[in-house]
Design an enzyme around this catalytic site. Structure first.
Site, PDB file in Angstrom:
ATOM      1  N   SER A  54       0.126  -0.849   0.049  1.00 48.59           N
ATOM      2  CA  SER A  54       0.482   0.129   0.263  1.00 48.59           C
ATOM      3  C   SER A  54       0.585   1.635   0.090  1.00 48.59           C
ATOM      4  O   SER A  54       0.369   2.488  -0.148  1.00 48.59           O
ATOM      5  CB  SER A  54      -0.869  -0.103   1.064  1.00 48.59           C
ATOM      6  OG  SER A  54      -1.859  -0.603   1.633  1.00 48.59           O
TER       7      SER A  54
ATOM      8  N   HIS B  38      -1.721  -3.238  -7.216  1.00 53.15           N
ATOM      9  CA  HIS B  38      -2.387  -2.377  -5.393  1.00 53.15           C
ATOM     10  C   HIS B  38      -3.822  -2.485  -5.853  1.00 53.15           C
ATOM     11  O   HIS B  38      -4.463  -2.071  -6.670  1.00 53.15           O
ATOM     12  CB  HIS B  38      -1.954  -1.109  -5.166  1.00 53.15           C
ATOM     13  CG  HIS B  38      -2.268  -0.022  -3.935  1.00 53.15           C
ATOM     14  ND1 HIS B  38      -2.880   0.967  -3.713  1.00 53.15           N
ATOM     15  CD2 HIS B  38      -2.971  -1.586  -2.894  1.00 53.15           C
ATOM     16  CE1 HIS B  38      -3.103   0.901  -2.821  1.00 53.15           C
ATOM     17  NE2 HIS B  38      -2.879  -0.302  -1.817  1.00 53.15           N
TER      18      HIS B  38
ATOM     19  N   GLU C   6      -4.587  -0.841  -8.478  1.00 51.72           N
ATOM     20  CA  GLU C   6      -3.369   0.341  -9.253  1.00 51.72           C
ATOM     21  C   GLU C   6      -2.533  -0.110  -9.423  1.00 51.72           C
ATOM     22  O   GLU C   6      -1.723  -0.746  -8.675  1.00 51.72           O
ATOM     23  CB  GLU C   6      -3.745   1.612  -8.178  1.00 51.72           C
ATOM     24  CG  GLU C   6      -2.899   2.790  -8.275  1.00 51.72           C
ATOM     25  CD  GLU C   6      -3.389   3.327  -6.269  1.00 51.72           C
ATOM     26  OE1 GLU C   6      -2.530   2.880  -5.607  1.00 51.72           O
ATOM     27  OE2 GLU C   6      -2.991   4.413  -6.705  1.00 51.72           O
TER      28      GLU C   6
ATOM     29  N   ASN D 282      -3.631   6.249  -2.139  1.00 48.44           N
ATOM     30  CA  ASN D 282      -3.473   6.480  -0.877  1.00 48.44           C
ATOM     31  C   ASN D 282      -2.497   7.853  -0.752  1.00 48.44           C
ATOM     32  O   ASN D 282      -3.222   8.272   0.158  1.00 48.44           O
ATOM     33  CB  ASN D 282      -2.672   5.854   0.491  1.00 48.44           C
ATOM     34  CG  ASN D 282      -3.275   4.886   0.320  1.00 48.44           C
ATOM     35  OD1 ASN D 282      -4.547   4.536   0.919  1.00 48.44           O
ATOM     36  ND2 ASN D 282      -2.745   3.164   0.389  1.00 48.44           N
TER      37      ASN D 282
END
Ligand code: NAD
Length: 322
Positions: A144, A165, A177, A215
């Site tokens: 992450s 991801h 991702e 994120n």
């Protein structure tokens, strides 16, 4: 400005170069390292679409739990008429489990690492994978927040290391991702983009900078929601209601933070803060205190909310803020 696109279209199915024997057409063996929340979902998704999957974990208990979770989730798909009983049984048969990584990755054309989010653990796994896997095997990580470029740098094949991801829960969430490290080749990116489409996901290509895209945007929003509570602007339910009803978010940011894990949120904010050297990413002191006190959200039963079985209510210490 810096968005460098793959030069090979990801629908091109027969791309091959002299070093890399992996093509989309012949790829059928996938190894997944780590059988936790994400690993079992990734194994499920690939087995459902006909891939042979080697699921690897140091913990036999994690492997047993993963198989039972996958079976339960496949059952749910049968009930919803997404799969037949026969397709469910075939998917389960395609998954083998291994405690020994060297044995598990032996035939893999692609390895997806989904172990614990700890740089030391991941770097050690990638050093071993580089020794155990064939030269053409692509090594992907579901991290992450850890730099793909850094992970790739401990291998002799940085052009064949990439971020994949997946989102939780993997069998349901469409996005993957796809993160290109500094040295990831266009061919590796092309193969992985097409592969994600083969398991009916929507891949989105991004470059390797702290937090990637997901994120980098999500965590500052969660941090700002925590600051809003910390400064007494509004209470937990009010903050979550504004974002749910006003912005059509399916879950408020404080509830989402509890769901992700407050320790995970803090760790990702630390990566953003250190990676960019910008104080705007520093975790809110309230988040730091909650993590230090062991109030980590759903997994400990206490966060911004308290969780008892299926019941959820605002945590006691936040009840008189509104
Ligand atoms: N949980 C999420 O919502 C989420 C979402 C996207 C990405 N991720 C990322 O996915 C990865 C896995 O997260 P998770 O939530 O599934 O973690 P988890 O703690 O549920 O599972 C991790 C598993 O890795 C195993 N493991 C640890 N060291 C190992 C090793 N050396 N070899 C083999 N197995 C090993 C552990 O036994 C455990 O079963 C992390 O990098 C995380 O950042 C998590």
């Amino acid at each position: 400005m810096y968005n460098i696109h793959c030069t090979i279209k990801h629908t091109e199915k027969e791309s091959i170069d002299k070093n890399c024997k992996t093509t989309l057409i012949n790829m059928k063996n996938i190894a997944v390292i780590g059988a936790g929340t994400m690993g079992n979902g990734i194994a499920h998704a690939f087995a459902q679409f006909g891939f042979q999957v080697a699921l690897i974990d140091v913990s036999p208990e994690a492997l047993a739990k993963a198989l039972s979770t996958i079976e339960k989730n496949l059952d749910r798909q049968v009930k919803k008429e997404i799969l037949t009983e026969e397709e469910k049984a075939d998917a389960l048969k395609r998954i083998s489990t291994f405690k020994n990584m060297e044995h598990g990755v032996k035939n893999a054309e692609l390895v997806i690492e989904a172990s614990t989010e700890n740089p030391q653990v991941k770097l050690s796994i990638f050093r071993d994978l580089d020794d155990f896997c064939e030269e053409g095997t692509i090594l992907a990580t579901n991290t992450s927040s850890i730099s793909i470029t850094k992970i790739a740098s401990v291998t002799r094949r940085p052009d064949r290391v990439i971020g994949m991801h997946f989102m939780n829960p993997v069998p349901i969430m469409k996005l993957v991702e796809i993160i290109k490290g500094y040295s990831t080749s266009a061919q590796t990116c092309s193969i992985i983009m097409s592969l994600a489409e083969r398991i009916q996901k929507t891949p989105v290509e991004v470059n390797d900078y702290p937090g990637f895209v997901s994120n980098r945007i999500l965590m500052p929003m969660i941090n700002e929601a925590i600051y809003t509570l910390y400064e007494g602007v509004a209470g937990v339910e009010e903050i979550d209601s504004v974002m749910k009803l006003g912005m059509a978010h399916p879950m408020g940011p404080l509830h989402l933070a509890d769901f992700i894990g407050l320790d995970v949120c803090k760790a990702i904010l630390d990566v953003l803060y250190q990676g960019f050297g910008n104080p705007k990413y520093a975790p809110c002191p309230l988040l730091v205190n909650m993590v230090t006190a062991g109030h980590l959200g759903v997994k400990t039963g206490q966060g911004f909310y308290e969780y008892q079985g299926k019941e959820m209510m605002v945590a006691e210490r936040f009840r008189n803020i509104s």
